[in-house]
Design a protein around this motif. Structure first.
Motif, PDB file in Angstrom:
ATOM      1  N   PRO A  57       0.901  -1.156  -0.049  1.00  0.00           N
ATOM      2  CA  PRO A  57       0.060  -0.018   0.199  1.00  0.00           C
ATOM      3  C   PRO A  57       0.861   1.355   0.101  1.00  0.00           C
ATOM      4  O   PRO A  57       1.968   1.393   0.776  1.00  0.00           O
ATOM      5  N   PRO A  58       0.598   2.310  -0.674  1.00  0.00           N
ATOM      6  CA  PRO A  58       1.359   3.387  -0.920  1.00  0.00           C
ATOM      7  C   PRO A  58       1.108   4.144   0.428  1.00  0.00           C
ATOM      8  O   PRO A  58       1.792   5.467   0.291  1.00  0.00           O
ATOM      9  N   ALA A  80     -12.980   5.898 -10.948  1.00  0.00           N
ATOM     10  CA  ALA A  80     -12.501   7.142 -10.678  1.00  0.00           C
ATOM     11  C   ALA A  80     -11.729   7.954 -11.739  1.00  0.00           C
ATOM     12  O   ALA A  80     -11.230   7.276 -12.673  1.00  0.00           O
ATOM     13  N   GLU A  81     -11.755   9.144 -11.581  1.00  0.00           N
ATOM     14  CA  GLU A  81     -11.191   9.732 -12.652  1.00  0.00           C
ATOM     15  C   GLU A  81      -9.637   9.857 -12.355  1.00  0.00           C
ATOM     16  O   GLU A  81      -9.011   9.764 -11.273  1.00  0.00           O
ATOM     17  N   ASP A  82      -8.727   9.642 -13.519  1.00  0.00           N
ATOM     18  CA  ASP A  82      -7.483   9.061 -13.670  1.00  0.00           C
ATOM     19  C   ASP A  82      -6.670  10.558 -12.899  1.00  0.00           C
ATOM     20  O   ASP A  82      -6.744  11.465 -13.162  1.00  0.00           O
ATOM     21  N   ASP A  83      -5.713   9.888 -12.113  1.00  0.00           N
ATOM     22  CA  ASP A  83      -4.714  10.788 -11.569  1.00  0.00           C
ATOM     23  C   ASP A  83      -3.227   9.856 -11.312  1.00  0.00           C
ATOM     24  O   ASP A  83      -3.544   8.749 -10.774  1.00  0.00           O
ATOM     25  N   TRP A  86      -2.348   2.728  -6.526  1.00  0.00           N
ATOM     26  CA  TRP A  86      -3.338   1.967  -5.740  1.00  0.00           C
ATOM     27  C   TRP A  86      -4.269   1.045  -6.351  1.00  0.00           C
ATOM     28  O   TRP A  86      -4.767   0.136  -5.778  1.00  0.00           O
ATOM     29  N   VAL A  87      -4.148   0.775  -7.738  1.00  0.00           N
ATOM     30  CA  VAL A  87      -4.993   0.118  -8.420  1.00  0.00           C
ATOM     31  C   VAL A  87      -4.649  -1.271  -8.168  1.00  0.00           C
ATOM     32  O   VAL A  87      -5.612  -2.132  -7.822  1.00  0.00           O
ATOM     33  N   PRO A  88      -3.537  -1.849  -8.118  1.00  0.00           N
ATOM     34  CA  PRO A  88      -3.129  -3.212  -7.695  1.00  0.00           C
ATOM     35  C   PRO A  88      -3.457  -3.407  -6.281  1.00  0.00           C
ATOM     36  O   PRO A  88      -3.929  -4.491  -5.794  1.00  0.00           O
ATOM     37  N   PRO A 114     -11.959  -3.799  -7.121  1.00  0.00           N
ATOM     38  CA  PRO A 114     -11.054  -3.270  -8.201  1.00  0.00           C
ATOM     39  C   PRO A 114     -11.550  -2.029  -8.408  1.00  0.00           C
ATOM     40  O   PRO A 114     -12.840  -1.275  -8.399  1.00  0.00           O
ATOM     41  N   LEU A 115     -10.465  -1.260  -8.813  1.00  0.00           N
ATOM     42  CA  LEU A 115     -10.729   0.210  -9.197  1.00  0.00           C
ATOM     43  C   LEU A 115     -10.199   0.591 -10.645  1.00  0.00           C
ATOM     44  O   LEU A 115      -9.300   0.255 -11.103  1.00  0.00           O
ATOM     45  N   ARG A 116     -11.143   1.147 -11.360  1.00  0.00           N
ATOM     46  CA  ARG A 116     -11.031   1.561 -12.849  1.00  0.00           C
ATOM     47  C   ARG A 116     -10.704   2.806 -12.909  1.00  0.00           C
ATOM     48  O   ARG A 116     -11.326   3.784 -12.248  1.00  0.00           O
ATOM     49  N   LEU A 117      -9.543   3.437 -13.527  1.00  0.00           N
ATOM     50  CA  LEU A 117      -9.371   4.986 -13.684  1.00  0.00           C
ATOM     51  C   LEU A 117      -9.898   5.265 -15.081  1.00  0.00           C
ATOM     52  O   LEU A 117      -9.560   4.627 -16.057  1.00  0.00           O
ATOM     53  N   VAL A 118     -10.425   6.428 -15.427  1.00  0.00           N
ATOM     54  CA  VAL A 118     -10.999   6.849 -16.652  1.00  0.00           C
ATOM     55  C   VAL A 118     -10.619   8.256 -16.833  1.00  0.00           C
ATOM     56  O   VAL A 118     -10.469   9.038 -15.806  1.00  0.00           O
TER      57      VAL A 118
END
Length: 355
Positions: A13-14, A172-175, A181-183, A191-195
Motif C-alpha cells: 500500500p502506498p 475514478a477519474e485518472d490521476d 493504488w489500482v493493484p 477493483p478500481l478502474r481509472l478513466v
C-alpha cells in the motif's frame, strides 16, 4: 517474478487511507482494504463505530467471498481530528482520502478535510450524484479532488455485517497518484478502474440510481422489486424522462450495463418472463440486496433523492423544461414530511402522474 497462471504478491500500500463519512459503502470499501493489510482510518457515525467495537467487521458478497476484520484492528473515530491524532497522518496527511458521506453532507465534510489536511491531499469522492467533487473543491480548494463512482449496493445485514449484493467495480477519474493504488484495490477485492473523463459514467450510473427511490418506496428487496412489472414501469418512466432531459442538455450518458441507456425503458416495460430472460445480468442480485435509500428510509434518515431525481429536475429547469415524474420522487421523499409507508406499485404510479 510470479509463476505463470498464479497471481503475484499484493502490491505494498502506498500509505494510509482515510475514509471520511463511513457508512455502509465507506465501511465496506475501507474494510476490504483493511482486511488486505492496508492501514485505514474511518470517520463515521457513532452507531456504526459502536457496533464494530463490539462485533468487529464481517464483509460478504454475492460471489461468496467473506472477509473479517477484528474489532481491535479497526481504527474508528467519530470526528476527523481524533482519526488523525497520534499517527503519521497527523503530520504528513493520509496518502488517499475516500469521501463517502451522503451528498447533503459534502460541503461540511470538505471544509473539515480542508482545515485538517495538507494542501494537495488526494481525495476521491465515492458518492452518488454528479457534482459532489466540484462542490467539495469549492469548499476546500487546496485539496486535490477527483470524482469517483460506486456501482454496487451494500446492505447492512446486522451489527458489523455488510454485504455487497450486486456486481461491478469502482471507478475514478485518472490521476497519476491513484495508479499505484489500482493493484492494491484489486488485491483487496474492490477493483478500481481509472478513466480520463468520469462524467459520462456518472450520468449513466445516475440513470440506474433512479431506481433507488422506487425501491425505497416499494419496501421490497431490489431483486423482488425489479421482478414486479408495476414497479419497473415506474423506474422506466423516470429513466425515460431523464434521457429526454439529458438529450436536451446535450449530455450522452455512458453505457454502464450490458444494455445501452436508450434501451433501458423498453426493456423494463417487457413482460416479466421476457424481462427475466433478457435482463439476466442486470438481475444478478442476491435476495439480500437493497438500495441505500431504502436503508436510510428505514432508519429515519434523509435520503439522497435530491442528488438523483433532483439532479434531473434542476437540469430540466436549466434548459427551460420540466421533469414532473422525477419531481414527484422529491415530493414523496421530502425529508420535511413523515417517512412514507411502502406504496403498492399502482399507488406509486398514480403519485408520479400527479407530479
Amino acid at each position: 517474478m510470479s509463476a505463470p497462471g498464479r497471481p503475484g504478491p499484493a502490491a505494498a500500500p502506498p500509505g494510509l487511507v482515510l475514509v471520511m463519512g463511513a457508512g455502509s459503502v465507506g465501511t465496506y470499501v475501507g474494510g476490504c482494504l483493511a482486511a488486505a493489510g492496508v492501514a485505514v482510518r474511518f470517520v463515521g457515525r457513532a452507531r456504526m463505530g459502536q457496533a464494530l467495537a463490539a462485533q468487529g467487521l464481517v464483509l460478504t458478497d454475492l460471489d461468496g467471498a467473506r472477509r473479517a476484520v477484528p474489532a481491535a484492528a479497526l481504527h474508528w473515530s467519530a470526528d476527523l481530528p481524533q482519526a488523525l491524532a497520534g499517527t503519521a497522518a497527523g503530520a504528513a496527511g493520509p496518502a488517499l482520502v475516500l469521501l463517502t458521506v451522503k451528498s447533503a453532507g459534502t460541503v461540511v465534510a470538505a471544509q473539515a478535510l480542508g482545515a485538517a489536511l495538507p494542501a494537495g491531499t488526494l481525495v476521491v469522492s465515492l458518492q452518488n450524484g454528479i457534482g459532489n467533487a466540484a462542490r467539495a473543491a469549492g469548499a476546500a480548494p487546496a485539496l486535490a479532488w477527483r470524482p469517483g463512482l460506486v456501482p454496487y449496493n451494500i446492505a447492512e445485514l446486522g451489527p458489523g455485517r455488510l454485504h455487497r449484493g450486486t456486481a461491478g467495480e469502482l471507478a475514478a477519474e485518472d490521476d497519476p497518484r491513484l495508479r499505484p493504488w489500482v493493484p492494491v484495490f484489486a488485491a483487496a477485492g474492490v477493483p478500481l478502474r481509472l478513466v480520463a473523463d468520469l462524467q459520462p459514467l456518472q450520468w449513466g450510473k445516475l440513470l440506474l440510481n433512479l431506481n433507488n427511490p422506487v425501491n425505497a418506496l416499494s419496501g421490497l428487496p431490489l431483486r423482488a422489486q425489479l421482478l414486479d412489472a408495476g414497479y419497473r414501469r415506474c423506474f422506466a418512466a423516470l429513466v425515460e424522462e431523464a434521457l429526454q432531459v439529458m438529450a436536451a442538455a446535450g449530455i450522452v450518458p455512458a453505457r454502464v450495463t450490458p444494455v445501452p441507456p436508450r434501451w433501458l425503458p423498453p426493456l423494463l416495460r417487457m413482460p416479466t418472463p421476457l424481462f427475466r430472460r433478457l435482463a439476466a445480468r442486470m438481475l444478478r442480485i442476491d435476495a439480500q440486496a437493497r438500495s441505500s435509500m431504502a436503508d436510510d428510509l428505514a432508519l429515519g434518515r434523509p435520503t439522497e433523492v435530491d442528488a438523483l431525481s433532483g439532479e434531473i429536475v434542476r437540469l430540466a429547469a436549466a434548459h427551460g423544461g420540466r421533469a414532473p415524474r422525477n419531481a414527484a420522487m422529491l415530493s414523496l421523499l421530502d425529508p420535511a414530511r413523515p417517512a412514507p409507508a411502502p406504496l403498492p406499485a399502482q399507488a406509486l404510479w398514480a403519485a408520479m402522474q400527479r407530479g
